[in-house]
Scaffold this motif. Structure first.
Motif, mmCIF file in Angstrom:
data_model
loop_
_atom_site.group_PDB
_atom_site.id
_atom_site.type_symbol
_atom_site.label_atom_id
_atom_site.label_comp_id
_atom_site.label_asym_id
_atom_site.label_seq_id
_atom_site.Cartn_x
_atom_site.Cartn_y
_atom_site.Cartn_z
ATOM 1 N N THR A 167 0.839 -1.194 0.000
ATOM 2 C CA THR A 167 0.000 0.000 0.000
ATOM 3 C C THR A 167 0.875 1.246 0.000
ATOM 4 O O THR A 167 1.811 1.358 0.794
ATOM 5 C CB THR A 167 -0.912 0.021 1.235
ATOM 6 N N THR A 168 0.593 2.195 -0.882
ATOM 7 C CA THR A 168 1.342 3.446 -0.891
ATOM 8 C C THR A 168 0.795 4.356 0.213
ATOM 9 O O THR A 168 -0.309 4.145 0.726
ATOM 10 C CB THR A 168 1.216 4.165 -2.240
ATOM 11 N N THR A 169 1.578 5.369 0.550
ATOM 12 C CA THR A 169 1.123 6.291 1.597
ATOM 13 C C THR A 169 -0.125 7.043 1.151
ATOM 14 O O THR A 169 -1.024 7.282 1.960
ATOM 15 C CB THR A 169 2.240 7.282 1.961
ATOM 16 N N ASP A 170 -0.189 7.429 -0.125
ATOM 17 C CA ASP A 170 -1.387 8.113 -0.613
ATOM 18 C C ASP A 170 -2.614 7.214 -0.496
ATOM 19 O O ASP A 170 -3.703 7.667 -0.119
ATOM 20 C CB ASP A 170 -1.204 8.548 -2.071
ATOM 21 N N GLN A 171 -2.456 5.940 -0.836
ATOM 22 C CA GLN A 171 -3.564 5.008 -0.707
ATOM 23 C C GLN A 171 -3.984 4.848 0.748
ATOM 24 O O GLN A 171 -5.181 4.759 1.060
ATOM 25 C CB GLN A 171 -3.172 3.643 -1.288
ATOM 26 N N ALA A 172 -2.994 4.812 1.638
ATOM 27 C CA ALA A 172 -3.309 4.663 3.055
ATOM 28 C C ALA A 172 -4.052 5.886 3.587
ATOM 29 O O ALA A 172 -5.003 5.752 4.379
ATOM 30 C CB ALA A 172 -2.021 4.438 3.845
ATOM 31 N N VAL A 173 -3.647 7.077 3.167
ATOM 32 C CA VAL A 173 -4.360 8.301 3.578
ATOM 33 C C VAL A 173 -5.778 8.277 3.042
ATOM 34 O O VAL A 173 -6.744 8.571 3.761
ATOM 35 C CB VAL A 173 -3.613 9.558 3.092
ATOM 36 N N ARG A 174 -5.932 7.923 1.765
ATOM 37 C CA ARG A 174 -7.266 7.870 1.165
ATOM 38 C C ARG A 174 -8.144 6.850 1.881
ATOM 39 O O ARG A 174 -9.336 7.079 2.096
ATOM 40 C CB ARG A 174 -7.126 7.522 -0.332
ATOM 41 N N HIS A 175 -7.558 5.710 2.265
ATOM 42 C CA HIS A 175 -8.322 4.683 2.983
ATOM 43 C C HIS A 175 -8.848 5.232 4.311
ATOM 44 O O HIS A 175 -10.013 5.002 4.670
ATOM 45 C CB HIS A 175 -7.427 3.464 3.227
ATOM 46 N N LEU A 176 -8.003 5.951 5.039
ATOM 47 C CA LEU A 176 -8.445 6.544 6.301
ATOM 48 C C LEU A 176 -9.603 7.513 6.087
ATOM 49 O O LEU A 176 -10.592 7.507 6.831
ATOM 50 C CB LEU A 176 -7.290 7.287 6.970
ATOM 51 N N LEU A 177 -9.470 8.351 5.064
ATOM 52 C CA LEU A 177 -10.511 9.345 4.799
ATOM 53 C C LEU A 177 -11.808 8.680 4.342
ATOM 54 O O LEU A 177 -12.909 9.097 4.736
ATOM 55 C CB LEU A 177 -10.026 10.345 3.746
ATOM 56 N N ASP A 178 -11.687 7.644 3.522
ATOM 57 C CA ASP A 178 -12.887 6.933 3.054
ATOM 58 C C ASP A 178 -13.588 6.212 4.195
ATOM 59 O O ASP A 178 -14.825 6.200 4.281
ATOM 60 C CB ASP A 178 -12.516 5.934 1.954
ATOM 61 N N GLU A 179 -12.795 5.602 5.077
ATOM 62 C CA GLU A 179 -13.384 4.939 6.246
ATOM 63 C C GLU A 179 -14.128 5.945 7.125
ATOM 64 O O GLU A 179 -15.225 5.667 7.622
ATOM 65 C CB GLU A 179 -12.287 4.264 7.076
ATOM 66 N N GLY A 180 -13.523 7.113 7.303
ATOM 67 C CA GLY A 180 -14.164 8.137 8.111
ATOM 68 C C GLY A 180 -15.463 8.613 7.498
ATOM 69 O O GLY A 180 -16.456 8.832 8.214
ATOM 70 N N ARG A 181 -15.479 8.759 6.192
ATOM 71 C CA ARG A 181 -16.711 9.201 5.532
ATOM 72 C C ARG A 181 -17.807 8.144 5.649
ATOM 73 O O ARG A 181 -18.995 8.464 5.824
ATOM 74 C CB ARG A 181 -16.457 9.523 4.060
ATOM 75 N N ALA A 182 -17.425 6.886 5.553
ATOM 76 C CA ALA A 182 -18.404 5.813 5.704
ATOM 77 C C ALA A 182 -19.033 5.852 7.097
ATOM 78 O O ALA A 182 -20.250 5.672 7.257
ATOM 79 C CB ALA A 182 -17.749 4.460 5.450
ATOM 80 N N ARG A 183 -18.211 6.097 8.130
ATOM 81 C CA ARG A 183 -18.753 6.211 9.479
ATOM 82 C C ARG A 183 -19.653 7.438 9.599
ATOM 83 O O ARG A 183 -20.701 7.396 10.254
ATOM 84 C CB ARG A 183 -17.626 6.278 10.505
ATOM 85 N N ALA A 184 -19.239 8.543 8.964
ATOM 86 C CA ALA A 184 -20.035 9.772 9.022
ATOM 87 C C ALA A 184 -21.400 9.575 8.363
ATOM 88 O O ALA A 184 -22.417 10.093 8.848
ATOM 89 C CB ALA A 184 -19.281 10.911 8.337
ATOM 90 N N ARG A 185 -21.443 8.821 7.263
ATOM 91 C CA ARG A 185 -22.701 8.610 6.552
ATOM 92 C C ARG A 185 -23.729 7.898 7.419
ATOM 93 O O ARG A 185 -24.933 8.132 7.288
ATOM 94 C CB ARG A 185 -22.470 7.781 5.281
ATOM 95 N N ARG A 186 -23.254 7.053 8.309
ATOM 96 C CA ARG A 186 -24.180 6.335 9.185
ATOM 97 C C ARG A 186 -24.800 7.257 10.231
ATOM 98 O O ARG A 186 -25.793 6.915 10.863
ATOM 99 C CB ARG A 186 -23.459 5.171 9.874
ATOM 100 N N LEU A 187 -24.182 8.430 10.435
ATOM 101 C CA LEU A 187 -24.658 9.352 11.471
ATOM 102 C C LEU A 187 -25.534 10.473 10.926
ATOM 103 O O LEU A 187 -26.295 11.080 11.674
ATOM 104 C CB LEU A 187 -23.459 9.957 12.210
ATOM 105 N N GLY A 188 -25.406 10.786 9.623
ATOM 106 C CA GLY A 188 -26.284 11.799 9.060
ATOM 107 C C GLY A 188 -25.556 12.827 8.220
ATOM 108 O O GLY A 188 -24.320 12.892 8.202
ATOM 109 N N PRO A 189 -26.315 13.666 7.497
ATOM 110 C CA PRO A 189 -25.731 14.614 6.539
ATOM 111 C C PRO A 189 -24.838 15.673 7.167
ATOM 112 O O PRO A 189 -23.865 16.109 6.557
ATOM 113 C CB PRO A 189 -26.959 15.242 5.867
ATOM 114 N N ASP A 190 -25.159 16.127 8.368
ATOM 115 C CA ASP A 190 -24.306 17.145 9.004
ATOM 116 C C ASP A 190 -22.914 16.587 9.291
ATOM 117 O O ASP A 190 -21.899 17.282 9.126
ATOM 118 C CB ASP A 190 -24.940 17.641 10.304
ATOM 119 N N GLN A 191 -22.877 15.316 9.725
ATOM 120 C CA GLN A 191 -21.592 14.691 10.001
ATOM 121 C C GLN A 191 -20.797 14.506 8.705
ATOM 122 O O GLN A 191 -19.572 14.690 8.680
ATOM 123 C CB GLN A 191 -21.801 13.338 10.685
#
Length: 342
Positions: free
Chosen positions: A3-27
């Motif tokens: 895994t490249t560092t850019d891919q690892a950063v993107r993975h963290l951000l994507d995981e965070g967005r997935a968690r945010a989606r479960r909480l609602g649009p403001d998140q």
């Protein structure tokens, strides 16, 4: 394939967005503003982790990439909080988290006070989310338990040091007294060196199972390298091109930040002429005159030479460890003003 560092950063951000989606649009809105803040930059912090790990013969490539991504997100968190502290709405030439929410509030009809309150809250909360995500990423990087605990110890120490440096930086800007060069450099060391340079190099060494002496000496190399980097960043904060750096060239002067550049200038015969340009907003002509005075006083040359000496010291330490100089990262082989701030 590693895994490249850019891919690892993107993975963290994507995981965070997935968690945010479960909480609602403001998140989601808050997380997306944070993710935009993580875009751009040269990613030299994760590159330092991987470079140190690989140079020391490490075999935990995935854990190194994950740890590097965590430190990059830690950087994003601290930048978001720093913008709140400084009252800035723009970073890298675009609206930051606070600026995004301030603009959105005004467009929705909020008054200035309400928009300010929302901008402040959004910046604090987004930075907190990034901090929590960074710590979680280190804790789940996949390294053995003892290695992970050592990484968390390093992260904790860097956070405490950085918080102390940020507080010292703001305190020095109060104008309660003239800072000494040692105080100014000390604030730079604590605010920048600890998490941006010493932490990545030491994390890479720990992941490679390096001995404690190597870990400590790489931390020292990172410390002096970080001071040099901050000195250049201070220069860019006055002499840089905002279109390239994404950094204001008037805010440091406006906020009367007691950087080594201004501390040195205060000791010169040009200070009486320069002082009226410090502590207020500057028009283009004012900035040009302040730059001319900082150059004529010898302060610019002094800081450039000081940065070069710190860089050379870091290189010597790495060479004494029989490591390749490029462990310090491709960005850091030159400390010229032609480089944009990260």
């Amino acid at each position: 394939m590693a895994t490249t560092t850019d891919q690892a950063v993107r993975h963290l951000l994507d995981e965070g967005r997935a968690r945010a989606r479960r909480l609602g649009p403001d998140q989601v809105r808050l997380w997306d503003a944070l993710a935009r803040s993580a875009e751009g930059g040269k990613r030299f912090r994760p590159a330092l982790v991987v470079a140190a790990h690989d140079a020391l013969g490490g075999t935990r490539q995935e854990a190194a990439a994950a740890t590097g991504a965590a430190i990059e997100l830690l950087h994003t968190a601290l930048v978001v909080h720093d913008d709140v502290i400084d009252g800035d709405d723009v970073r890298r030439g675009r609206l930051n988290v606070s600026g995004t929410f301030r603009a959105g509030a005004r467009e929705a009809g909020a008054d200035a006070g309400g928009a300010d309150a929302l901008a402040l809250a959004a910046g604090i909360l987004a930075g907190d989310l990034a901090l929590a995500t960074a710590v979680r990423a280190v804790a789940t990087c996949g390294a053995p338990r003892d290695v992970t605990e050592r990484l968390l110890d390093l992260l904790d120490a860097a956070l405490h040091t950085t918080a102390a440096g940020e507080l010292a930086d703001v305190t020095l800007s109060l104008g309660l007294g003239a800072a000494s060069m040692a105080e100014s450099l000390g604030a730079a060391e604590r605010k920048t060196s600890a998490y941006s340079f010493a932490l990545p190099l030491q994390a890479g060494a720990v992941l490679a199972d390096a001995d404690e002496d190597t870990v400590e000496r790489l931390g020292e190399a990172g410390r002096v390298l970080g001071i040099g980097f901050q000195l250049v960043d201070d220069l860019l904060g006055v002499f840089g091109d905002p279109a390239r750096t994404g950094k204001s060239t008037t805010s440091d002067l406006r906020d009367a930040k007691q950087t080594p550049l201004l501390v040195h200038a205060r000791s010169t015969s040009q200070w009486a002429r320069l002082e009226p340009y410090v502590g207020r907003d500057l028009a283009a002509d004012d900035l040009a005159e302040a730059r001319a005075l900082l150059t004529a006083s010898g302060s610019r040359a002094f800081v450039e030479a000081l940065a070069a000496r710190h860089h050379a010291s870091a290189v010597r330490t790495v060479e004494e460890l029989d490591l390749p100089v490029d462990v310090l990262g491709p960005l850091l082989t030159s400390f010229g003003l032609d480089e944009a701030a990260a």
